[in-house]
Design a protein around this motif. Structure first.
Motif, PDB file in Angstrom:
ATOM      1  N   UNK A   1       0.817  -1.202   0.000  1.00  0.00           N
ATOM      2  CA  UNK A   1       0.000   0.000   0.000  1.00  0.00           C
ATOM      3  C   UNK A   1       0.855   1.258   0.000  1.00  0.00           C
ATOM      4  N   UNK A   2       0.217   2.388  -0.254  1.00  0.00           N
ATOM      5  CA  UNK A   2       0.899   3.672  -0.262  1.00  0.00           C
ATOM      6  C   UNK A   2       0.949   4.278   1.134  1.00  0.00           C
ATOM      7  N   UNK A   3       1.822   5.253   1.324  1.00  0.00           N
ATOM      8  CA  UNK A   3       1.979   5.903   2.620  1.00  0.00           C
ATOM      9  C   UNK A   3       1.764   7.403   2.449  1.00  0.00           C
ATOM     10  N   UNK A   4       1.859   8.129   3.551  1.00  0.00           N
ATOM     11  CA  UNK A   4       1.629   9.570   3.546  1.00  0.00           C
ATOM     12  C   UNK A   4       2.799  10.286   4.204  1.00  0.00           C
ATOM     13  N   UNK A   5       3.245  11.368   3.585  1.00  0.00           N
ATOM     14  CA  UNK A   5       4.315  12.197   4.132  1.00  0.00           C
ATOM     15  C   UNK A   5       3.702  13.483   4.681  1.00  0.00           C
ATOM     16  N   UNK A   6       4.038  13.786   5.942  1.00  0.00           N
ATOM     17  CA  UNK A   6       3.565  15.010   6.583  1.00  0.00           C
ATOM     18  C   UNK A   6       4.765  15.824   7.072  1.00  0.00           C
TER      19      UNK A   6
END
Length: 929
Positions: free
Chosen positions: A752-757
């Motif tokens: 799956x994809x991830x998120x950068x914050x």
């Protein structure tokens, strides 16, 4: 009548005295059907009378009874019970006693404490491999301790930078931060980040009795996070057979090791002692990586009575070693090779010559003594209590530099601070720092002094300099494990226990070398009066020989913070065994508290100077079954779930005291199924596994230097799935020929994809920042060989003369990735490195002599990477051949690495890599008595 009574009493007394003082000898020879088994344990059942076989497999026991049974045990073989009878003053020879191989079993007699969780063949439903002390002693030579595992399925061992003790290991695609390492049942992974530094345990191979690798969830009852597996190291005990050894080893690059050990054996008063001391030094295979290490081990035992026994151990390995921790560009390896096409695999960009002597900017120095006390209490025939209390005091750190000269730091390989051979020009740095004329000009003073600081200046600034500093990472660690083992019924056994650990880490920097400057200016301590402060005291990067030395005497610069981690857990396991069926259900719960104290960044009146504990609960549950179909076939299955507490930097990100309120536990789900086959000439184990690892926490510094303001990135939703199959076989095809082999095929990828914050220094969302998707789905996990193979053979040419050979092959090895490079759905994935094969060979000879041939001289010669293969074993970057090397400019099109011919075996030369070692050798001579 009175006379008859006197005769009867006299006769009875005579019989009692005769029985009490009668002595006979029991002798025999223990073999595996091919050769002798030295060091096998032989004990008269129901007594404390015991001994070990000599170097020819022979033993002698003094029996005080006319008949009974002896129990024979040896690592990797099934226990055997043999009846005996002996006449007073006579000797009974039991002849040759053949033990049956059980390649994955550790004897329960050798492992006395129930704190140590050792998997048993055809009983414990986990994938496991066991390596005995004899193999470690013979084949390890001058290699790193983890490398003895490289022929184990799904294990990838790397030299990393190549410094002494800098090697690393991965199991099933998980690095050693996610592998539980246990010594005698005590976890040794760092309490802050779960790291294992093998240089701290450089002497552990000298005192290891056996090492067992449990891949996957493992059999440990403790609430440990063995995502990839568990490495159980069992050290020698104090009550081994009386005797000792003296050995000396030498090898390539001036490798030299000397070792001496002695054991008293179990004495009549119940006391026993075992001691060992060794020293190792060398120049290192990689350029500029000299090292020196010591190892000491003391074990004191006391068998109080049949119910109580104590074992005290104290061991440590003070060492220092120069490193190659800055991974050079592949182009630099080629540049400093002999012809520009053949890489100089020994090249190291971290060193040079200072005043004509070798000097390295990267030196690791550490001393981590560990003390433990084991108490085993056999309460009754069905109940046993095992307790271990331990303490560790780590002292040391690693050196680096800060500052710069006209904007150039000491690590760039393409600047004026290097000589033509790519080495650091320390003479230039010293001349500049002290104001002497150089090719770069002459340094100017500040306030009449040559003051260094963390500032690197710019091309036009001439008052900055370079300083060598050390990052000190010391700790105080105390813990205890208590386990109660209760046999509820003939088939049910219940274990229940508690565990506690208290850890304090001390982190700061100090001065190592001013390189001719007057002092060092530091303004980071907001509590300092005056501020800035100036320092000139330097410290040698060497470990203290005092295991209890304090760190309070050292001046601190740049930062000083302490971390406290408290861990409390409870665990239980119910095991059922009946006939050919065994099953277990295990559960554990733990609470881990995190606290940060900062002495520099915050005023003492600021609440952030010392935080409260952030407590996080975790735990695990595991279940497994094994069924022995018959004497040859068995099947097993296990599954489990972990809720794993995060590392310290996830709770306090960005090296600040602001707690991350969004921190969550990592989740691990795993399942495994296996099949085993056992016969007198052939053993095999085949298993398949699935592991899902969710909610990994990772972070990175803000790459936008103009706006970072101390900010950073976090990458959330990073999930991985690791699946694979493993096959391990060994056989005795001829009387004197043994074969072994393994094959593991894995598939380790992001799921799956991830998120950068983006966050600012106060852990708040960055103003104007937008969460970005990281397209990681299906990308291969880096820095682990996903396919490994090995085959080996050992042959006894003549009695005592043996040769062996092992071939290892690794492929599907991918480079490390940076999540921020995956902002596009059309990314290229992970960079795949070329597969490689290495061969190791050895020859050994054992010469017996002395009375009853009880002494021995052992000769061993090892050659690793026999055919001197050149291979890349790590890449820290992810640059492809068709990536742009030279951007378009002035109407000229962009040029890729492939178009520029900047490739090595298809790999772009802009990647930062490490090469594995070429051919190495070592020779050992050991005298045993």
């Amino acid at each position: 009548m009175k006379t008859m009574k006197n005769w009867l009493l006299t006769g009875l007394l005579f019989m009692i005295v005769s029985t009490a003082f009668s002595q006979g000898k029991i002798t025999g020879t223990i073999t595996d059907g091919v050769g002798s088994l030295p060091g096998a344990n032989v004990v008269i059942k129901g007594s404390t009378t015991a001994t070990s076989t000599d170097f020819d497999g022979k033993f002698t026991l003094n029996a005080t009874t006319g008949s009974g049974e002896i129990v024979i045990s040896y690592l990797g073989y099934q226990n055997q019970t043999v009846k005996f009878s002996v006449s007073n003053g006579a000797t009974t020879n039991l002849g040759n006693i053949v033990l049956i191989a059980n390649s994955n079993e550790l004897s329960e007699i050798v492992v006395k404490s129930s704190v140590v969780d050792i998997a048993k063949d055809r009983k414990t439903p986990v994938a496991v491999s066991t390596i005995r002390a004899a193999e470690i002693q013979e084949k390890l030579g001058s290699q790193e301790f983890p490398e003895i595992l490289k022929s184990t399925p799904s294990v990838y061992a790397s030299k990393a930078g190549g410094g002494y003790g800098d090697s690393r290991i991965a199991i099933r695609g998980f690095d050693q931060k996610n592998i539980a390492v246990m010594i005698n049942g005590v976890p040794i992974n760092d309490m802050e980040n779960s790291a294992v530094f093998w240089s701290n345990w450089a002497g552990i191979s000298d005192v290891t009795s056996a090492m067992q690798v449990q891949r996957g969830l493992g059999a440990s009852k403790l609430a440990i996070s063995s995502v990839g597996g568990t490495i159980n190291i069992v050290t020698k005990s104090s009550d081994v057979k009386e005797g000792g050894s003296i050995s000396s080893s030498f090898g390539n690059d001036n490798y030299l090791k000397a070792q001496a050990s002695y054991s008293t054996g179990l004495m009549k008063n119940g006391l026993s002692a075992s001691v060992l001391f060794s020293r190792t030094e060398g120049n290192g295979y990689v350029d500029g990586t000299k090292f020196e290490g010591y190892n000491y081990f003391v074990a004191l035992g006391y068998k109080i009575n049949d119910k109580h026994s104590l074992e005290f151990t104290f061991t440590g390995a003070p060492q220092w070693h120069d490193q190659r921790s800055t991974s050079p560009l592949l182009s630099d390896f080629l540049k400093y090779g002999s012809d520009g096409k053949t890489p100089n695999i020994k090249y190291n960009s971290d060193w040079g010559y200072k005043n004509g002597e070798e000097y390295n900017l990267k030196t690791n120095y550490y001393h981590k003594p560990v003390m433990s006390l084991n108490w085993d209490y056999d309460i009754n025939e069905t109940t046993k209590l095992s307790t271990v209390a331990y303490a560790s005091w780590g002292r040391g750190g690693g050196t680096t530099t800060n500052g710069g000269i006209k904007g150039n730091n000491a690590y760039s390989t393409n600047n004026s601070l290097r000589n033509a051979d790519g080495l650091i020009n320390f003479d230039l740095i010293q001349n500049w720092n002290s104001g002497k004329p150089t090719t770069l000009g002459t340094r100017t003073q500040t306030n009449g002094q040559y003051q260094n600081s963390s500032a690197s200046g710019s091309a036009t600034v001439t008052n900055t300099g370079i300083t060598e500093i050390a990052s000190v990472n010391s700790h105080n660690w105390y813990g205890a494990v208590i386990n109660l083992d209760k046999k509820l019924t003939e088939n049910l056994t219940l274990d229940f226990g508690v565990e506690g650990r208290m850890y304090k880490g001390i982190h700061f920097q100090n001065l190592i070398d001013l390189f001719g400057a007057t002092n060092y200016r530091d303004a980071t301590n907001v509590n300092s009066v005056p501020n800035p402060a100036y320092f000139s005291t330097t410290y040698a990067p060497r470990p203290s020989g005092n295991p209890f030395v304090s760190t309070d005497y050292q001046e601190r610069i740049n930062y000083w913070n302490d971390s406290e981690v408290n861990y409390y857990g409870a665990f239980t396991q119910l095991e059922y065994a009946k006939g050919n069926f065994t099953a277990f259900l295990q559960g554990a719960v733990s609470q881990q508290g995190y606290k940060r104290i900062d002495h520099f960044k915050y005023l003492t009146t600021d609440p952030l100077a010392e935080t409260d504990f952030k407590n996080i609960t975790g735990g695990d549950v595991k279940v497994g079954v094994n069924y022995n179909i018959n004497e040859q076939h068995n099947v097993f299955f296990n599954t489990g779930y972990y809720s794993k507490q995060p590392f310290f930097n996830a709770v306090f990100p960005n090296n600040s005291s602001i707690i991350n309120d969004n921190v969550v536990n990592e989740k691990v789900k795993a399942a495994e199924i296996g099949y085993g086959f056992r016969s007198k000439i052939f053993n095999a184990t085949l298993n398949a596994y699935y592991t899902q690892w969710n909610d990994r926490f990772t972070q990175g510094t803000d790459p936008d230097a103009a706006n970072n303001q101390g900010g950073y990135y976090t990458f959330s939703g990073v999930n991985e799935t690791h699946t694979g199959v493993e096959l391990e076989v060994n056989a005795r095809v001829l009387e004197k020929l043994k074969l072994n082999g393994m094959l593991s095929i894995g598939d380790y990828k992001y799921d799956g994809n991830a998120t950068s914050n983006r966050f600012d220094a106060s852990n708040n969302p960055f103003p104007g920042g937008v969460a970005q998707t990281l397209y990681l789905d299906g990308v291969k996990v880096g820095n682990n060989a996903q396919t490994t193979m090995a085959i080996g053979a050992a042959y006894e040419i003549l009695r005592g003369l043996n040769v062996d050979y092992n071939l290892n092959y690794s492929e599907k090895l991918f480079g490390n990735i940076s999540p921020v490079n995956f902002l596009s759905a059309t990314n290229k994935g992970s960079l795949e490195l070329p597969g490689f094969a290495t061969s190791d060979a050895g020859i050994s000879y054992k010469f017996l002599f002395g009375k009853e041939k009880s002494n021995a001289l052992n000769f061993r010669f090892n050659v690793n990477n026999l055919f001197d293969k050149t291979f890349i074993n790590e890449s820290f970057t992810n640059i492809f051949a068709d990536d742009v090397k030279t951007p378009a400019a002035g109407g000229n099109p962009a040029i890729t690495y492939a178009q520029a011919g900047a490739l090595y075996r298809g790999i772009a030369t802009g990647n930062k890599v490490y090469f594995g070692y070429g051919r190495t050798f070592n020779f050992t001579l050991r005298y045993e008595f």
